[in-house]
Design an enzyme around this catalytic site. Sequence first.
Site, PDB file in Angstrom:
ATOM      1  N   ASP A 128     -39.581  34.915  33.542  1.00 29.28           N
ATOM      2  CA  ASP A 128     -40.918  34.389  33.829  1.00 29.28           C
ATOM      3  C   ASP A 128     -41.243  34.272  35.315  1.00 29.28           C
ATOM      4  O   ASP A 128     -42.131  33.508  35.698  1.00 29.28           O
ATOM      5  CB  ASP A 128     -41.107  33.033  33.137  1.00 29.28           C
ATOM      6  CG  ASP A 128     -42.570  32.653  33.012  1.00 29.28           C
ATOM      7  OD1 ASP A 128     -43.419  33.565  33.006  1.00 29.28           O
ATOM      8  OD2 ASP A 128     -42.875  31.455  32.932  1.00 29.28           O
ATOM      9  N   ASP A 166     -42.145  39.293  27.587  1.00 33.32           N
ATOM     10  CA  ASP A 166     -42.580  39.426  28.992  1.00 33.32           C
ATOM     11  C   ASP A 166     -41.662  40.256  29.874  1.00 33.32           C
ATOM     12  O   ASP A 166     -42.063  40.627  30.976  1.00 33.32           O
ATOM     13  CB  ASP A 166     -42.725  38.065  29.680  1.00 33.32           C
ATOM     14  CG  ASP A 166     -43.784  37.184  29.090  1.00 33.32           C
ATOM     15  OD1 ASP A 166     -44.506  37.643  28.213  1.00 33.32           O
ATOM     16  OD2 ASP A 166     -43.873  36.019  29.504  1.00 33.32           O
ATOM     17  N   ASP A 317     -48.392  25.613  26.185  1.00 31.92           N
ATOM     18  CA  ASP A 317     -48.188  26.721  27.118  1.00 31.92           C
ATOM     19  C   ASP A 317     -47.724  26.237  28.480  1.00 31.92           C
ATOM     20  O   ASP A 317     -47.267  27.030  29.298  1.00 31.92           O
ATOM     21  CB  ASP A 317     -49.490  27.510  27.302  1.00 31.92           C
ATOM     22  CG  ASP A 317     -49.869  28.299  26.065  1.00 31.92           C
ATOM     23  OD1 ASP A 317     -48.961  28.801  25.387  1.00 31.92           O
ATOM     24  OD2 ASP A 317     -51.076  28.398  25.777  1.00 31.92           O
TER      25      ASP A 317
END
Length: 344
Positions: A128, A166, A317
């Site tokens: 991330d 991701d 989130d």
Amino acid sequence: MHRLLRTFTALTALTALGLTAGCSADSGAKGKEKAAAAETGPSSEAAKKAPQSAFWVDPQSAAARQVRQWEQEGRTQDADALKRISEQPMAVWPAGDDPVPDIKAAVDGAAQGDRTAVLVAYNIPHRDCGQHSAGGAQSSDFYRQWIDKFAGTIGDSRAVVVLEPDAIPHIVDGCTPAEYHAERYQLLSQAIQRLKQQPKVKVYLDAGNPGWISEAGKLAEPLKQAGIARADGFSLNVSNFQDDATIKAYGRGLSGIVGGKHFVMDTSRNGKGPLAGDRQDAWCNPPGRGLGTPPTDRTGDALLDAVLWIKRPGDSDGPCRGGPAAGQWWPDYALGLARNAKDA
């Protein structure tokens, strides 16, 4: 995360939020009866109307615990609404350095009901890009060991594994520094190879969503370098809000340039589509969103293997719009998703 967020569920987070209080009230014979009833699967009208699913429903999910707590508190309407989440199968995101406990609970529970567990491997180094869900394994060797435990715990059980949300899109958009790219490709390729040693595991390498990497062609070479040829396919829309038609069209296009690979898609929160406006702000706890198409492996689409709820509806989130930290249960947001559900 900047455009898209991966969240995971930690049992410690549930304890900190007080959700165990609802469970402790169910101790003794009455609690056992409730747990047994929960294990039998969906019972609400919403769940009965949903497409039949081959996937496991966790009777101890945060949503299920919240339903029981609200029922005890007399919030019956809210509890009934939240059953739109608690009675559907959702992915398990093993938290921390040891994936074994969460995976074992999922595959054992799925085996009891002759179902398939849905799991997310989300521990790649430099995860991330240092944003809301930053972290991951501290080294390549540790990640290899982690994946080995992950796969070994699945054993001969049936499981769908969504691999590293991701990880590839963050290479494509430049968020992951170039010096980590070769390592990441190697680790993803090795992870696919290890997971596919388990006889009943299907592996889907994450490919982001159409609102993030708009040109699917940019993903083709990175997916190939990461070993997509050995995977069962790719995943789309994890934790995002793109509508079904957009995802399917994107998936078909991407499939055509990566050897005809199949795909799965996350519809956990896309019932109202994405929030209009700036994409920079639209991904993090957007208001007014709703649950999407319920999970099923009966898609009627030759390339679409399954519709899944990969993001667990109600998990935050991140600390935006009044939300708790990434991955923590947020009952008010979950209730909004349920009330705005696509089939409501």
